[in-house]
Write an enzyme that holds these catalytic residues in place. Sequence first.
Site, PDB file in Angstrom:
ATOM      1  N   CYS A   2       0.853  -1.185   0.000  1.00 20.00           N
ATOM      2  CA  CYS A   2       0.000   0.000   0.000  1.00 20.00           C
ATOM      3  C   CYS A   2       0.894   1.242   0.000  1.00 20.00           C
ATOM      4  CB  CYS A   2      -0.944   0.104   1.182  1.00 20.00           C
ATOM      5  SG  CYS A   2      -2.105  -1.254   1.292  1.00 20.00           S
ATOM      6  N   ARG A  27       3.808  -0.171  -4.914  1.00 22.43           N
ATOM      7  CA  ARG A  27       3.561  -0.763  -3.591  1.00 22.43           C
ATOM      8  C   ARG A  27       2.245  -1.520  -3.506  1.00 22.43           C
ATOM      9  NH1 ARG A  27       6.794   1.403   0.261  1.00 22.43           N
ATOM     10  NH2 ARG A  27       5.333   0.763   1.863  1.00 22.43           N
ATOM     11  N   TRP A  73      -2.782  -2.645  -1.702  1.00 20.40           N
ATOM     12  CA  TRP A  73      -2.487  -4.061  -1.939  1.00 20.40           C
ATOM     13  C   TRP A  73      -3.266  -4.799  -0.873  1.00 20.40           C
ATOM     14  CZ3 TRP A  73      -0.418  -8.307   0.582  1.00 20.40           C
ATOM     15  CH2 TRP A  73      -0.015  -9.366  -0.239  1.00 20.40           C
ATOM     16  N   ASN A  99      -1.541   1.817   5.799  1.00 17.13           N
ATOM     17  CA  ASN A  99      -0.679   0.797   5.212  1.00 17.13           C
ATOM     18  C   ASN A  99      -0.187  -0.056   6.361  1.00 17.13           C
ATOM     19  OD1 ASN A  99       1.399  -0.650   3.945  1.00 17.13           O
ATOM     20  ND2 ASN A  99       2.842   1.030   4.156  1.00 17.13           N
ATOM     21  N   GLY A 100      -0.490  -1.356   6.316  1.00 18.63           N
ATOM     22  CA  GLY A 100      -0.065  -2.241   7.399  1.00 18.63           C
ATOM     23  C   GLY A 100      -1.181  -3.213   7.748  1.00 18.63           C
ATOM     24  N   GLU A 485      17.009 -17.401  -9.304  1.00 18.67           N
ATOM     25  CA  GLU A 485      16.624 -16.020  -9.597  1.00 18.67           C
ATOM     26  C   GLU A 485      16.025 -15.906 -11.009  1.00 18.67           C
ATOM     27  OE1 GLU A 485      16.012 -13.485  -8.010  1.00 18.67           O
ATOM     28  OE2 GLU A 485      16.150 -11.846  -9.438  1.00 18.67           O
ATOM     29  N   LYS A 489      12.222 -14.632 -11.802  1.00 18.26           N
ATOM     30  CA  LYS A 489      11.929 -13.505 -12.699  1.00 18.26           C
ATOM     31  C   LYS A 489      10.857 -13.899 -13.706  1.00 18.26           C
ATOM     32  CE  LYS A 489      13.098 -10.805 -11.087  1.00 18.26           C
ATOM     33  NZ  LYS A 489      13.807 -10.812  -9.864  1.00 18.26           N
ATOM     34  N   GLU A 492       7.360 -14.391 -11.955  1.00 17.86           N
ATOM     35  CA  GLU A 492       6.813 -13.134 -11.430  1.00 17.86           C
ATOM     36  C   GLU A 492       6.138 -12.299 -12.506  1.00 17.86           C
ATOM     37  OE1 GLU A 492       9.417 -10.944  -8.046  1.00 17.86           O
ATOM     38  OE2 GLU A 492      10.517 -11.364  -9.877  1.00 17.86           O
ATOM     39  N   HIS A 508      16.365 -36.159  -9.282  1.00 19.18           N
ATOM     40  CA  HIS A 508      15.557 -36.594  -8.145  1.00 19.18           C
ATOM     41  C   HIS A 508      14.134 -36.065  -8.218  1.00 19.18           C
ATOM     42  CE1 HIS A 508      19.187 -38.247  -6.452  1.00 19.18           C
ATOM     43  NE2 HIS A 508      19.786 -37.098  -6.714  1.00 19.18           N
ATOM     44  N   LYS A 607       6.045  -4.382  -4.468  1.00 23.34           N
ATOM     45  CA  LYS A 607       7.498  -4.276  -4.374  1.00 23.34           C
ATOM     46  C   LYS A 607       7.974  -4.285  -2.926  1.00 23.34           C
ATOM     47  CE  LYS A 607      11.441  -2.629  -6.480  1.00 23.34           C
ATOM     48  NZ  LYS A 607      11.831  -3.987  -6.849  1.00 23.34           N
TER      49      LYS A 607
HETATM   50  C1  G6P Z   1       8.930  -8.584  -2.864  1.00 24.42           C
HETATM   51  C2  G6P Z   1       9.459  -8.043  -4.163  1.00 24.42           C
HETATM   52  C3  G6P Z   1      10.738  -8.766  -4.538  1.00 24.42           C
HETATM   53  C4  G6P Z   1      11.760  -8.673  -3.416  1.00 24.42           C
HETATM   54  C5  G6P Z   1      11.176  -9.161  -2.096  1.00 24.42           C
HETATM   55  C6  G6P Z   1      12.090  -8.815  -0.933  1.00 24.42           C
HETATM   56  O1  G6P Z   1       8.504  -9.886  -3.036  1.00 24.42           O
HETATM   57  O2  G6P Z   1       8.495  -8.177  -5.185  1.00 24.42           O
HETATM   58  O3  G6P Z   1      11.282  -8.195  -5.715  1.00 24.42           O
HETATM   59  O4  G6P Z   1      12.870  -9.436  -3.743  1.00 24.42           O
HETATM   60  O5  G6P Z   1       9.928  -8.518  -1.841  1.00 24.42           O
HETATM   61  O6  G6P Z   1      12.142  -7.428  -0.797  1.00 24.42           O
HETATM   62  P1  G6P Z   1      13.338  -6.599  -0.219  1.00 24.42           P
HETATM   63  O7  G6P Z   1      12.915  -5.169  -0.415  1.00 24.42           O
HETATM   64  O8  G6P Z   1      13.437  -6.969   1.230  1.00 24.42           O
HETATM   65  O9  G6P Z   1      14.556  -6.929  -0.967  1.00 24.42           O
END
Ligand code: G6P
Length: 612
Positions: A2, A27, A73, A99-100, A485, A489, A492, A508, A607
């Site tokens: 949020c 956010r 969010w 927010n929270g 990673e 990506k 996501e 396995h 994010k």
């Molecule tokens: C969310 C974001 C990711 C990020 C993760 C951890 O899931 O979408 O891109 O890696 O949070 O966030 P941070 O800000 O702690 O790296």
Amino acid sequence: MCGIVAYIGPREAYPVLIKGLHRLEYRGYDSAGICLLNDDIRIFKCKGKVSDLEDYVAGKNTSGTIGMAHTRWATHGEPNTINAHPHFSQNRTIALIHNGIIENYMVLRSELKNRGYIFTSETDTEVLVHLIEDIMISEQVAVEDAVRIALNQVIGAYAIVILARDSPDKIIAARKGSPMVLGIGKGEFFVASDATPLIEYTDNVVYLNDEEIAIIERGKDLKIKTIRNQSHTPYIQKLALSLNEIEKGGFEHFMLKEIYEQPRSIFDSMRGRLHIDQGNVTLGGIRDYEQKILNAKRIIITACGTSWHAGLVGEYLIEDLARIPVEVEYSSEFRYRNPVLNEDDVVIAISQSGETADTLAAIDLAKSKGATVLGICNVVGSSIARATHAGVYTHAGPEIGVASTKAFTAQVAVLTLLGLLIAQKKGTIPNSRFQKILLELDSIPAKVERILQLNDKIRDIATIYKDVKNSLYLGRGYNFPVALEGALKLKEISYIHAEGYPAAEMKHGPIALIDEHMPVLFIATRRGIYEKVISNIEEVKARKGKIIAIVTEGDESVKNLADHCIEIPDTEEMLIPLLATIPLQLLSYHIAVMRNCNVDQPRNLAKSVTVE
Ligand code: G6P
């Protein structure tokens, strides 16, 4: 999650708030709302993105020089207009954005219901606004006092802004756990979840601390009180952020811009720290804790998401270079599993945003057990940067695309510097080897630049695989975290199921999935246990899987097996993640664009994850 923004001053609030919401949309983006105050309180809100709110508001009365806005969010209650913020109190005299998460909202809700309050939404937030109104009426106190009294009854995390009809020149803002920054201009004030909505207006900011309440009044100085009614003097800091850092700069998406920024962001993460002339590494932010790190019996890295993947690279690096045992923990598991921790441990929390709730909780836990806690954060002044004993900023610049790219490579670069620093000081690495790695690290930004030139080729490969349903990413050693990673990506932003695996573990389980429809992406660079990876490629080939391989320039062996090869420059094995990640980011990006996905704001994600 949020985003919240508020304004009071001589300007029309609406344009400031809408622009701010667009900046904060990373956010959360399932609904948005705005509240403007002059003779009365007007709330406009709707399901969808900030642009949907703009369409909805078009033609309506948006006048007013005080207001607040929210992009959501969803945590409690589905993303719809009713659950969107702001929320009104029962008498519609108070409006609130949040927010929270209010953890004890059920108890508060049933008490308020018993006192006759009618709830219109399914959110946890609505209890706050009714509670504040209830206290104002029953105790006959000003809104700021009612907020303070209410917050003493609240368990959970919040960044809130409140406007009251009967105080038309006042904003009340408070935080605990969720971020909040105040901007102080000439005769005007801004409130926001991060500094991006206020940079074009002021560079004087105050980061609100946990359990602080800001009382912001037109024409008066900012006042800060704690929820225990103690006055605090605002600590005004200068903001080091520029407008062009948070704009797209000609790129179609923030994600693409951020991928292309990596030669610079990696360089910036090492600037003033990697000293080729002197043949050493310095990390000013943790200098006071160097001895503690050198004496550490073990290092525990805690993080979430992409930052956790960077942590995994860190584990390989630090053990390899500095011979200190390293464990990598998901913050969300670590915080709840009663880990063995003591004063000899050094905990490193990695976070792009510096606001991730689980990582913050892991830090609190580690501190409570006496461990030394260091941070690797991107956002200067963020909660994690402030909660840790000391730390190193990654200096990658603002990352706005929800899928993390340049933050990851900057985190890995900083972890490399840390590994090297410890190794040199502990003498766990011969100087000649140390100097060789240093030189190689220095050449990484230029090598990333070369990889970015493969963009067209990578886009062509994306065209072939854009419609697949599943995919596998495999790597070994330093390339295992890269595989994780790369898979993250893809899933996501393109919503294609992708799994990252250590290449040898494929036997396995995942090997059962392989047929002629399954693309398997190998990170098969010519260092480490390269021959073993070739055997794994053979195993996939024998089952007719489609092979895309990231290989070292000039490689011939994999080329004979793979359907497509992406050649990257050679480097030290431990530095390969800094290079091999780049084509995977580009591949995911192009696939997502071809599938018409919202690359910068993928569905259901946010994010900055400020809820657990
Ligand atoms: C969310 C974001 C990711 C990020 C993760 C951890 O899931 O979408 O891109 O890696 O949070 O966030 P941070 O800000 O702690 O790296």
